[in-house]
Structures are given as C-alpha cells and as structure tokens.
Motif scaffolding. Structure first.
Motif, mmCIF file in Angstrom:
data_model
loop_
_atom_site.group_PDB
_atom_site.id
_atom_site.type_symbol
_atom_site.label_atom_id
_atom_site.label_comp_id
_atom_site.label_asym_id
_atom_site.label_seq_id
_atom_site.Cartn_x
_atom_site.Cartn_y
_atom_site.Cartn_z
ATOM 1 N N ALA B 324 -41.934 -7.737 -28.931
ATOM 2 C CA ALA B 324 -41.914 -6.330 -29.324
ATOM 3 C C ALA B 324 -40.523 -5.909 -29.776
ATOM 4 C CB ALA B 324 -42.381 -5.462 -28.163
ATOM 5 N N PHE B 325 -39.521 -6.392 -29.044
ATOM 6 C CA PHE B 325 -38.128 -6.104 -29.402
ATOM 7 C C PHE B 325 -37.842 -6.637 -30.798
ATOM 8 C CE2 PHE B 325 -33.808 -7.723 -29.835
ATOM 9 C CZ PHE B 325 -33.023 -6.662 -29.434
ATOM 10 N N TYR B 326 -38.246 -7.866 -31.036
ATOM 11 C CA TYR B 326 -37.970 -8.529 -32.306
ATOM 12 C C TYR B 326 -38.659 -7.813 -33.467
ATOM 13 C CZ TYR B 326 -37.356 -12.300 -35.695
ATOM 14 O OH TYR B 326 -37.018 -13.025 -36.796
ATOM 15 N N ARG B 327 -39.935 -7.487 -33.229
ATOM 16 C CA ARG B 327 -40.767 -6.883 -34.267
ATOM 17 C C ARG B 327 -40.251 -5.518 -34.714
ATOM 18 N NH1 ARG B 327 -45.845 -7.006 -31.509
ATOM 19 N NH2 ARG B 327 -45.120 -5.016 -30.722
ATOM 20 N N ASP B 328 -39.473 -4.870 -33.836
ATOM 21 C CA ASP B 328 -38.931 -3.559 -34.169
ATOM 22 C C ASP B 328 -37.916 -3.605 -35.300
ATOM 23 O OD1 ASP B 328 -40.400 -1.924 -32.684
ATOM 24 O OD2 ASP B 328 -38.931 -1.631 -31.068
ATOM 25 N N TYR B 329 -37.346 -4.766 -35.543
ATOM 26 C CA TYR B 329 -36.423 -4.899 -36.675
ATOM 27 C C TYR B 329 -37.229 -5.216 -37.918
ATOM 28 C CZ TYR B 329 -32.686 -5.065 -33.250
ATOM 29 O OH TYR B 329 -31.817 -4.747 -32.251
ATOM 30 N N GLY B 330 -36.726 -4.739 -39.045
ATOM 31 C CA GLY B 330 -37.369 -5.083 -40.305
ATOM 32 C C GLY B 330 -38.269 -3.988 -40.806
ATOM 33 N N MET B 331 -39.084 -4.320 -41.812
ATOM 34 C CA MET B 331 -39.995 -3.336 -42.378
ATOM 35 C C MET B 331 -41.325 -3.996 -42.711
ATOM 36 S SD MET B 331 -38.434 -2.867 -46.240
ATOM 37 C CE MET B 331 -39.881 -2.178 -47.041
ATOM 38 N N ALA B 355 -31.536 -6.752 -40.478
ATOM 39 C CA ALA B 355 -32.989 -6.602 -40.537
ATOM 40 C C ALA B 355 -33.444 -6.547 -41.990
ATOM 41 C CB ALA B 355 -33.395 -5.323 -39.815
ATOM 42 N N PHE B 356 -34.656 -6.976 -42.270
ATOM 43 C CA PHE B 356 -35.243 -6.828 -43.596
ATOM 44 C C PHE B 356 -35.247 -5.349 -43.955
ATOM 45 C CE2 PHE B 356 -37.078 -10.913 -42.400
ATOM 46 C CZ PHE B 356 -36.939 -11.631 -43.579
ATOM 47 N N GLY B 357 -35.166 -5.059 -45.248
ATOM 48 C CA GLY B 357 -35.184 -3.666 -45.668
ATOM 49 C C GLY B 357 -33.862 -3.222 -46.259
ATOM 50 N N VAL B 358 -32.841 -4.023 -46.099
ATOM 51 C CA VAL B 358 -31.549 -3.735 -46.713
ATOM 52 C C VAL B 358 -31.732 -3.884 -48.229
ATOM 53 C CG1 VAL B 358 -30.821 -6.164 -46.499
ATOM 54 C CG2 VAL B 358 -29.081 -4.384 -46.629
ATOM 55 N N LEU B 397 -34.021 -2.235 -54.917
ATOM 56 C CA LEU B 397 -35.187 -2.810 -54.229
ATOM 57 C C LEU B 397 -34.779 -3.249 -52.831
ATOM 58 C CD1 LEU B 397 -36.731 -5.120 -56.963
ATOM 59 C CD2 LEU B 397 -37.467 -2.847 -56.254
ATOM 60 N N LYS B 398 -35.718 -3.064 -51.921
ATOM 61 C CA LYS B 398 -35.440 -3.478 -50.555
ATOM 62 C C LYS B 398 -35.777 -4.954 -50.403
ATOM 63 C CE LYS B 398 -36.273 0.952 -48.277
ATOM 64 N NZ LYS B 398 -34.878 1.355 -48.221
ATOM 65 N N MET B 399 -34.962 -5.608 -49.627
ATOM 66 C CA MET B 399 -35.214 -7.014 -49.369
ATOM 67 C C MET B 399 -36.310 -7.123 -48.317
ATOM 68 S SD MET B 399 -33.211 -8.748 -51.336
ATOM 69 C CE MET B 399 -33.077 -10.376 -50.665
#
Ligand SMILES: Cc1cc2nc3c(=O)[nH]c(=O)nc-3n(C[C@H](O)[C@H](O)[C@H](O)COP(=O)(O)O)c2cc1C
Ligand code: SF4
Ligand code: FES
Lengths: 152, 518
Positions: B324-331, B355-358, B397-399
């Motif tokens: 759950a902690f891990y999944r909170d990062y990214g998009m 995190a993804f989304g940068v 664009l977001k990565m």
C-alpha cells in the motif's frame, strides 16, 4: 596453459561454452584457430555449433587484437555529446578507422554500443580503463598509463 | 587522532572521471603526512556532473567535494582535517536539491554504504523485506507484489505480480530466477549503478522472488561492458553466502537459494529475454518464439522468472514498507518510483529516482539544468535505441507508461538522452537502422534485411533522390518491420525513425506544405 585446460573447467556449467570462450580470450587476447575444435570436443558439440556461437557475439575475436584496445562509444547519448566528432578526431589522431588495428599491432580502435557512462559522455575504454567526457587528450593519457602499467 | 574516514565512489562513472586516481593521490598524500586514512569506496549518489564526488562526515552530515581531481589531494586533506576552505566544497550532500528532492526507495542506500558490507546493508534497513516475506506463504508474497502494482522496468512494463503467480503455479522439479542485467539501451545506467553501489538490494529482491516462486537458483546475466559491476556483485554474493543470506538455509528459514553471475558477450539482442535465455544456455542468442512463455518454459525448459535489475530491486522496499505504501507513489497504473537516467548533452546528468508522473520538462530542464552546450534542447530520446525522439512541445507529458504509449513513445528503462539544436534527426533515423543491422539476431527477414534497406532509403532521402517516393518506401518498410518481426528489435526500430520524420520533417527535406498534407 593449453586450450583444453582453459576450456575444461567450464564443461557442465550453465552457459559453459560462452564462459570458456571468455577465458580463452582473456588469456590469449583472441580465440586461436584450435579453439573451435577443442571447445567442440570438450562440450560434445559440432564444430559448426561452436562456430555459430563464436560468430554471434561481438566480444569474440578470431584474430589477434592490438596490444591496447581503445573502444569508443558510438551510441546515442555519446552522439548527443559530440561523440561523432570525438570518434573522427581519434581516428585522425591515430590514423586508424574504427575496427582497424595498427600495422605495428600496438593499437586497435573499436566501436562499443554504450558503456553505461551516458551521463559523462562521450565515453571510451582503453583496455580496462574507463574514460568519461573523453577527448583525444584523455585517450592519449590513458594510453600512456596503460603502457606504463604493462611495462611495470 | 582516530582515522580520517573518506567516502569515494567506485562507480564506473566516478572512475571514468578519475576516482581511482584521486584515491591513489589521497592515500599517497596521507601517508606522506602520517595521517591514518580510511577510504571507503561507495556507490555513486548519481550526481554525475560532480564526480568524482568525495565525502567526509562532519557533525553527522556528509560534506561533499566535487568534482575533485588527483591534483586536489593536498588541499582536500587540509580542508578535511582543519576547517580550511576548499573551492570544491559543495556542502552537505543530501541538501543538494538534485538529491534532496528525490524519492529514493530503490537507491536509498546507494552512495552511503560500503556496497559489499553485509553489516552496512543491514544497519540501513536491509533484509527487513526478506524477513517479512519469509513469514508469508508463496501465494501471499505473490499477492503482495500484485497489490504493489509493480511493473517490469526492463521496457515492456508487464505487471510483475502476474508473472510471479504464473511461475509459482507451474509444477517443476527446478525453477529459476534470471536477472536481466544486459542494460544495452543507450542513456541507461540504473542497473549498473545499483549493482555497483548496493548489490545486496538485488540479492535480497532475487531471494524474495526465489522464495515466492519456489526457485532455488538465480542467475544474473550481466553484460560484459560492466567489469566493475561484475567484481562488486561477486564479492557481495560471496559475503552473503558467508553471512548465511544465500545457500542451503537462507537466514535460517530452511529454504535454499543461491546466485551466480554470468557474463554476456556483447550482443544487444541478448537483452531480449528469450535471446538471453539461449545465451545463458551457452548458445547463440537467437530470439525464441513465444509461446511458450519463459515463465512456464524458460531456462533449460524450466519455469523461469525473468526480471530486469530494477524490477527486482524495487521488491525489498515493497515488503519492508508494504504494498500500500509503495502503490501510493506514482500515477494511475504506473505505481512506485522509477530511477530516471538523464544523459547526453545535459548540464546535470545522472540518476534521479522519483515517482511516475514527473514531466519530461522537469527532468530535462529543471533537474537536468538544460544542455551543457548551453544551446536549446531540440529533442529527447526516451527509452533507448528503440525509443521515440520527442520535440520540446511534448515535454509537458507526464512520465507514465500509458501517457507515453498514447504518444507513440515508451518509458522503456527510464533513460533520457538530451540533444541540443546541433542534432540532425535524419542522422538519428539512419543510426536507428544501422544499429538494427548491427544487432539483429538474423531470424526474421524484415528485421535483418529491412534495416539494411532502411539505411539506404534514409540516405536517398537526405540526398534528395526521389524524396517523396522514398519517404513512402520508408513508411512501407517501417510497417513491414512492425508486422513481420518476432521481437521488438525489428518491431520497434521504426519508432525512433518514424518519430524523427513526424516531429522533425524539415531534417528530411520535407516542406511544411507536405507536412500539412501528411
Ligand atoms: C531488443 C530488446 C532488448 C532488450 N533489452 C533489455 C535489457 O537490456 N534489459 C532488460 O531488463 N530488458 C530488456 N528487454 C526486455 C526483456 O525482453 C524483458 O521484457 C524483460 O527482461 C522482462 O523483465 P521486467 O518484467 O522486469 O521488465 C529487451 C527487449 C528487447 C526486445
Ligand atoms: S525482430 Fe530481429 S532481433 Fe528480433 S527475432 Fe527477428 S531478427 Fe531477431
Ligand atoms: S551511450 Fe555512450 S556510454 Fe552510454
């Protein structure tokens, strides 16, 4: 050391043939003609199979290389950092094209596709010495050191 | 006075910038002054424009000096012993924005610890993940990976959990974990950095995977261009065995797992997983047709979990901190962190885990600081030689996997190669074909022969010979390669080519009018 004594220890190991060829090349600097027959015998393969493996991989050399091998990265990140001009200037400096060995057998120039030094490009490798943000001056310096080391 | 402890990277990028020479000079200078020097060779922090970056501990902080050279040795010792000023002082390393603003789940220890020290690894959180996994059954471990949303970092972005479940569910007397450390993409070096700087993260990730799927043997397929990584990995594996972290009874669990490093022999295609498996069996690295999936029939026909280095290095943190902690990062469907690698013509090149989304613009212009030539950025190639060339107008664009795919690009292994306005995209399109000629395994005609035709066709276009006709030929050729190739080598070479034509038509002599009619 005979070829077979270099090859035998790898028989039965995972991917043993490739590791054995690496070992022969580490000791001899290339794969001498008898390597094919010796490896075929040791691994119980046909000579054609061994030949097929040797020819598949860029690392394996069938002819002696220069005493020092200079590998210049020809891949994109190095291109972006002036790598194409860098390669040209090294070729001009030593009067050799990529893939050639000097008549004196002192030097081989060779392309390599990425050394993982893409953030300090252009990159090169002089024998096992890594060179980042390379220019001809740095290559010459690395060559001098390689010479000193092999002399000592 | 106790020994003066200095940290200096053994990382290839640092060594390529002279770190070994700095180490020799410092040792010689210290000996001359009878100073007891303890030189710890670490991984790199990933701020490669500062390499060699030397660090010394002061008031619980690591103070950095970089980029240093062998000529700085005397002045550096003065500065580190006394309070002498030294113009290479960059202050507390972890407060440098490039490092401070990262989210380091994978690279948390890299640059801090001695890479081959088990005690260092454990005192920095290492093996907390494996200890948790050892208390879970196979299904629960696989489910945790599934829940984390982790996707393969080798390029294809396939959900890791599905693969783990498949291998775990396969019946066999022997299963394998195979690490893809072939890292052939230009612009990428994350695998190399973690293997050199914190190899236990990979060892721990592999061990968790082995326990989960029931594999007792792991192989790391390492490209031969990485001799330092080979040395560090082998040393770390030996130390892990001595500490009971590998072997017949991993951490007293009664479970067996061991690892061997296998050296590739210089073939880009061996990064493709089935080619890699053939190579690991000692054969020509020809691509195998799928199915069968390697997860069911892989190495020597046995169920095999093949993963990229970074995929497996993401695993310890997932177990230490929870899915759950891990999944909170990214998009969206791109969860967790990605170590982006910023390379080429860039001022602040290096590794940036976030995190993804940068956005691409943030990575290239803010974090990377633009080009080192000082000229405008013209394009960025994302994801290696089979990746797209994108123009600045798409830099917002977001990565993330889906956004990139929507725009005909891909995250790949997270490598960004930055080019200034001196680049000609027709040259890059030609190179994409050349690379395919050089590295094709030869099995499919569209890849083997099509790439040769591709080089010729680009040459005709740039020479202005029957331009329109040859642009059509080029397009048809790309379609043929996409349709008729067994793997992404032939199937994705059209991506850099077609993105170059699409976004930079002027480099192919295409006039704006023609572009509008496209
Ligand atoms: C031509 C080609 C080259 C590849 N090179 C690599 C590579 O160097 N490293 C890697 O991890 N995956 C590479 N891949 C992807 C692998 O085939 C495979 O998808 C990956 O190892 C699976 O691991 P993952 O699920 O952890 O990403 C390559 C694929 C192709 C088609
Ligand atoms: S597409 Fe190219 S590299 Fe891939 S299997 Fe076919 S010939 Fe080999
Ligand atoms: S592209 Fe030259 S080192 Fe990576």
């Amino acid at each position: 050391m005979t070829l077979s004594s270099l090859i035998e220890p790898f028989v039965g190991r995972t991917g043993g043939l490739i590791s054995a060829l690496h070992e022969v090349q580490r000791v001899h600097g290339f794969l001498p003609d008898d390597t094919e027959a010796e490896a075929a015998r040791a691994f119980n393969l046909s000579r054609a199979e061994v030949k097929g493996v040797i020819s598949f991989y860029h690392d394996f050399k069938r002819a002696p290389q220069g005493k020092t091998v200079v590998r210049l990265c020809a891949a994109e990140a190095c291109q972006a950092a002036g790598g194409r001009d860098f390669i040209k200037s090294v070729e001009e400096k030593f009067g050799l094209k990529m893939g050639e060995t000097s008549a004196s057998k002192d030097l081989t120039l060779e392309p390599v596709y990425c050394l993982g030094l893409c953030s300090t490009a252009p990159a090169a490798m002089v024998d096992d010495r890594l060179v980042g943000m390379a220019d001809t001056g740095k290559i010459e310096k690395a060559l001098e050191r390689a010479k000193k080391e092999s002399a000592s | 006075m106790s020994a003066l402890t200095i940290y200096l990277p053994l990382d290839s990028a640092a060594v390529a910038m002279g770190a070994d020479d700095v180490a020799d000079a410092l040792s010689a200078e210290a000996a001359k002054r009878k100073i007891e020097l303890k030189l710890v060779r670490t991984g790199s922090r990933g701020m490669h424009w500062l390499e060699p970056l030397l660090e010394v501990e002061k008031d619980d902080k690591r103070i950095g000096y970089g980029p240093v050279s062998e000529d700085d040795a005397a002045a550096l010792l003065d500065a580190m012993i006394g309070n002498g000023k030294q113009d290479k002082n960059v202050g507390p390393v972890e407060e440098i924005p490039f490092l401070k603003n990262q989210t380091r789940l994978i690279f948390a220890r890299c640059g801090i610890v001695d890479p081959v020290s088990v005690p260092d690894y454990q005192s920095h959180g290492g093996y907390a993940g494996l200890d948790k996994a050892l208390k879970m059954d196979s299904a629960a471990i696989c489910e945790e990976v599934m829940q984390s949303g982790l996707r393969g970092r080798g390029g294809a972005g396939f959900p890791a959990g599905i693969k783990w479940k498949t291998v775990a569910g396969a019946e066999a007397d022997q299963k394998y974990i195979v690490v893809n450390a072939d890292e052939g993409d230009s612009g990428t070096f994350a695998d190399r950095m973690i293997m050199e700087g914190d190899p236990f993260t990979l060892i721990e990730g592999m061990t968790i995977a082995g326990v989960a799927v029931g594999a007792t043997q792991g192989y790391i397929y390492l490209r031969s261009e990485y001799p330092i990584a080979a040395r560090v990995l082998n040393e770390a594996i030996a130390n892990a065995r001595k500490a009971g972290l590998l072997g017949d009874n991993v951490r007293g669990s009664g479970k067996a797992f061991d690892i061997e490093v296998f050296m590739g022999a210089g073939a880009y295609i061996c990064g493709e997983e089935t080619s890699l498996l053939n190579s690991l069996e000692g054969k020509r690295g020809e691509v195998r047709a799928k199915p069968p999936l390697p997860a069911l029939e892989g190495l020597f026909g046995k169920p095999t979990l093949v993963h990229n280095v970074i995929s497996l290095c993401s695993v310890p943190a997932i177990f230490e901190k929870g899915a759950a902690f891990y999944r909170d990062y990214g998009m969206g469907k791109s969860t967790g962190t990605m170590p982006f690698q910023i390379a080429g013509n860039v001022k602040q090149g290096g590794l940036y885990e976030t995190a993804f989304g940068v956005t691409l613009r943030e990575l290239v212009e803010e974090i990377g600081g633009g080009t080192f030539s000082g000229r405008p950025v013209r394009t960025v190639q994302i994801g290696g030689p089979l990746g797209a060339y994108l123009p600045p107008r798409l830099f917002d664009l977001k990565m993330d996997y889906e956004t990139m795919i929507e725009h005909g690009a891909g995250v790949g292994h997270g490598g960004l190669v930055v080019y200034d306005d001196g680049i000609n995209l027709a040259d890059q399109a030609r190179y994409a074909f050349e690379f395919c000629v050089e590295e094709s395994c030869g099995k499919c005609t569209p890849c083997r022969v099509g790439s040769v035709r591709g080089v010729e066709t680009v040459d005709r276009i740039t020479a202005g010979v029957d331009r329109d006709k040859n642009l059509t030929v080029l397009n048809d050729l790309c379609e043929l390669m996409v349709d008729g190739s067994l793997c992404a080598m032939g199937g994705m070479t059209p991506i850099p080519v077609q993105s170059a034509v699409k976004y930079f038509p002027e480099d192919f002599g295409i006039k704006p009018a023609l572009k509008a009619a496209e």
